[in-house]
Scaffold this motif. Structure first.
Motif, short mmCIF file in Angstrom:
data_model
loop_
_atom_site.label_atom_id
_atom_site.label_comp_id
_atom_site.label_asym_id
_atom_site.label_seq_id
_atom_site.Cartn_x
_atom_site.Cartn_y
_atom_site.Cartn_z
N ALA A 194 -3.68 1.01 9.06
CA ALA A 194 -4.97 0.74 9.56
C ALA A 194 -5.84 -0.04 8.53
O ALA A 194 -6.38 -1.24 8.70
CB ALA A 194 -5.99 2.13 9.51
N ALA A 195 -5.30 0.07 7.09
CA ALA A 195 -5.84 -0.82 5.91
C ALA A 195 -5.54 -1.87 5.85
O ALA A 195 -6.13 -2.91 5.79
CB ALA A 195 -5.81 0.09 4.78
N ALA A 196 -4.02 -2.19 6.13
CA ALA A 196 -3.30 -3.44 6.19
C ALA A 196 -3.94 -4.50 7.44
O ALA A 196 -4.24 -5.45 7.33
CB ALA A 196 -1.73 -3.27 6.12
N THR A 235 0.84 4.08 -3.04
CA THR A 235 0.61 5.56 -2.84
C THR A 235 1.40 6.37 -3.12
O THR A 235 1.26 7.60 -2.60
CB THR A 235 -0.24 5.49 -1.53
N ARG A 270 -0.63 9.41 5.39
CA ARG A 270 -0.47 8.28 4.62
C ARG A 270 -0.09 6.90 5.40
O ARG A 270 -0.72 5.79 5.21
CB ARG A 270 0.30 8.67 3.46
N ILE A 328 -3.05 5.42 7.22
CA ILE A 328 -3.79 4.92 6.76
C ILE A 328 -3.39 3.45 6.06
O ILE A 328 -4.22 2.58 6.28
CB ILE A 328 -4.22 5.85 5.44
N ALA A 329 -2.21 3.50 5.96
CA ALA A 329 -1.71 2.25 5.30
C ALA A 329 -1.73 1.13 6.45
O ALA A 329 -2.26 -0.07 6.32
CB ALA A 329 -0.04 2.50 4.71
N GLY A 377 -6.72 -3.88 9.22
CA GLY A 377 -8.08 -3.96 8.97
C GLY A 377 -8.43 -5.05 8.07
O GLY A 377 -9.15 -6.13 8.13
N ALA A 378 -7.63 -5.32 7.00
CA ALA A 378 -7.96 -6.08 5.76
C ALA A 378 -7.55 -7.67 6.41
O ALA A 378 -8.09 -8.76 6.25
CB ALA A 378 -7.17 -5.90 4.53
N LEU A 412 0.82 -1.17 0.13
CA LEU A 412 0.01 0.02 -0.05
C LEU A 412 1.05 1.16 -0.12
O LEU A 412 0.48 2.16 -0.79
CB LEU A 412 -0.90 0.05 1.21
#
Length: 491
Positions: free
Chosen positions: A110-112, A87, A104, A107-108, A114-115, A83
């Motif tokens: 949290a996204a990683a 980005t 950034r 977000i990376a 969370g996924a 990610l």
């Protein structure tokens, strides 16, 4: 090869002196050669590796603390790095705001997290949500720490002039003026000067940047070893003019790019950013792969240090033999062409009588040359005279594999070798080497005629185009048999 020539002092760094208007507002106080500067692409990969290690350590700690699935500590960091790369987190732009950069990262993370947490919760309903939150917090802290360190490193490198690209502009056009004005605002690039055939009409400077001469003056200009890229700012519609400029600049080894002319200020701002990242319309010049350069440098250092240790007794014996054989110094130094036409001092064991040394390689070595000493004949025939160039490799001026460095101003058949082939300087697009493709393909020793020079350059350019790690290994393995098998070669 060109014969022993003396250069009795090291080449100093170029000091910028003189009136301020001759330097211009975008020229650093001290110029550093392209060879000594840091690769932005290589640095970005180093930062990626550092972030990956930090994420793995944070993930391991979080999984142990919260008793998370073992696979969590590997899958989530990998996704986070993907990610960040996607980005543009490693573009290393000096203009990016801290809020956006750290946002950034969060977000990376949290996204990683969370996924990965979502996937694992589907497989195991008992997967703890708090564990996912803990992983995100640990990953975010790790990334913020490493990225803060990277920003400090970048700031230091930019302050030293080791990262900011040095440009030369060809064409004092309106596009050049906009490029300079934007560079003055962003400081993403250093613009060292302008070359324009209409020098009398353009004036002594453009937006404060000095006009250093006409296009023809750039070919042999002493500033070339410090130039990362030459940017042509002639309007793309003037195709005939661009073709003419490219023909004139053909002898130059430096990469050349065309800046697309655009009146839009925002587009010009993006153009400066692309220049800083070396992402322009590439026209000529070698496109280096940072991974290959890194591996090549590791190979150079490993083999040269090991070789120095293993060959120390032999080199000592050669030094003693030279001292006993004839009066004079054991070593001699010679100014030769290096990377991007940089002048470097190459070390060799002295093989000639001191009073007969040819400082400018005006006379090629011949069979039974009376200038060569008794010990000199042996060490030249066996190439032992080249062993001190291991020190040039360790310092980064040379590589183990590359075109052999020629003496500056070397004559061949009464003419300067560099003038016999238009693309002669293209062999300087990479570091010179202790051995090379030409050497293992029969072009070893003096180049007595124009045809010899053309063949040597052709083989060197073939290597420049084909170079790879495995080709380097092949050349290294072929070097010893070639040295033993060409006893008839004049050295």
């Amino acid at each position: 090869m060109a014969d022993d020539a003396g250069a009795h002092r090291a080449i100093p760094e170029v000091e910028v002196s003189g009136p301020t208007h001759r330097r211009g507002p975008l020229r650093p106080d001290r110029l550093q050669s392209v060879r000594t500067r840091v690769s932005g692409a290589g640095l970005a990969r180093l930062f990626q590796f550092g972030d990956a290690v930090a994420l793995l350590l944070a993930s391991f700690a979080a999984t142990r603390l919260m008793n998370l699935p073992e696979v969590m500590w590997l899958g989530a960091p990998t996704l986070a790095i993907v990610l960040l790369v996607a980005t543009g987190a490693y573009s290393m732009s000096a203009r990016e705001r801290l809020r956006r950069r750290f946002g950034r990262l969060l977000i990376a993370a949290a996204a990683a997290g969370g996924a990965a947490g979502t996937i694992y919760s589907l497989l195991d309903p008992a997967f703890p949500v708090i564990g996912c939150a803990t992983w995100v917090a640990a990953a975010a802290a790790a990334l913020c720490t490493t990225q803060t360190a990277w920003m400090f490193v970048l700031r230091r490198l930019r302050a030293k002039g080791q990262l900011t690209p040095n440009l030369v502009i060809v064409g004092g056009t309106a596009a050049a003026q906009r490029l300079i004005r934007r560079a003055l605002k962003t400081r993403d690039v250093n613009i060292l000067g302008i070359f324009d055939d209409r020098k009398d009409r353009v004036g002594p400077e453009v937006c404060g940047v000095p006009v250093l001469g006409k296009t023809a003056d750039l070919i042999d200009h002493r500033i070339l070893p410090y130039v990362d890229r030459i940017v042509i700012t002639v309007p793309p519609k003037a195709s005939a003019r661009i073709s003419q400029l490219l023909e004139r600049l053909a002898p130059i080894p430096n990469p050349i790019s065309l800046l697309l002319d655009d009146d839009d200020d925002e587009m010009q701002s993006r153009a400066v950013g692309r220049i800083a990242d070396f992402d322009l319309m590439h026209i000529s010049g070698a496109s280096e792969k940072s991974s290959y350069l890194l591996v090549k440098r590791i190979l150079d250092l490993t083999l040269s240090v090991l070789g120095l240790i293993a060959l120390a007794p032999l080199m000592t014996a050669v030094a003693v033999a030279i001292r006993l054989d004839s009066p004079g110094p054991i070593f001699f130094r010679q100014r030769r062409h290096g990377y991007m036409n940089e002048e470097i001092v190459v070390w060799k064991f002295r093989s000639m009588k001191v009073e007969e040394t040819d400082h400018k390689a005006a006379r090629q070595v011949t069979a039974d040359d009376d200038r060569v000493t008794r010990v000199g004949k042996f060490i030249r025939k066996t190439s032992l005279d080249e062993l001190p160039q291991i020190f040039n490799i360790i310092t980064g001026e040379m590589s183990i594999v590359g075109p052999r460095p020629h003496a500056i101003g070397m004559l061949s058949g009464g003419a300067e070798a560099s003038k016999l082939v238009e693309t002669y300087a293209h062999r300087h697009r990479i570091k010179p080497g202790l051995t090379g493709w030409a050497a293992v393909n029969g072009s070893r020793g003096p180049v007595d005629t124009a045809e010899d020079v053309r063949r040597r350059v052709a083989l060197d350019l073939e290597y420049v185009e084909r170079r790879s790690f495995w080709l380097d290994i092949s050349i290294i393995l072929r070097t010893a048999p070639c040295l033993l098998g060409d006893s008839g070669a004049v050295r």
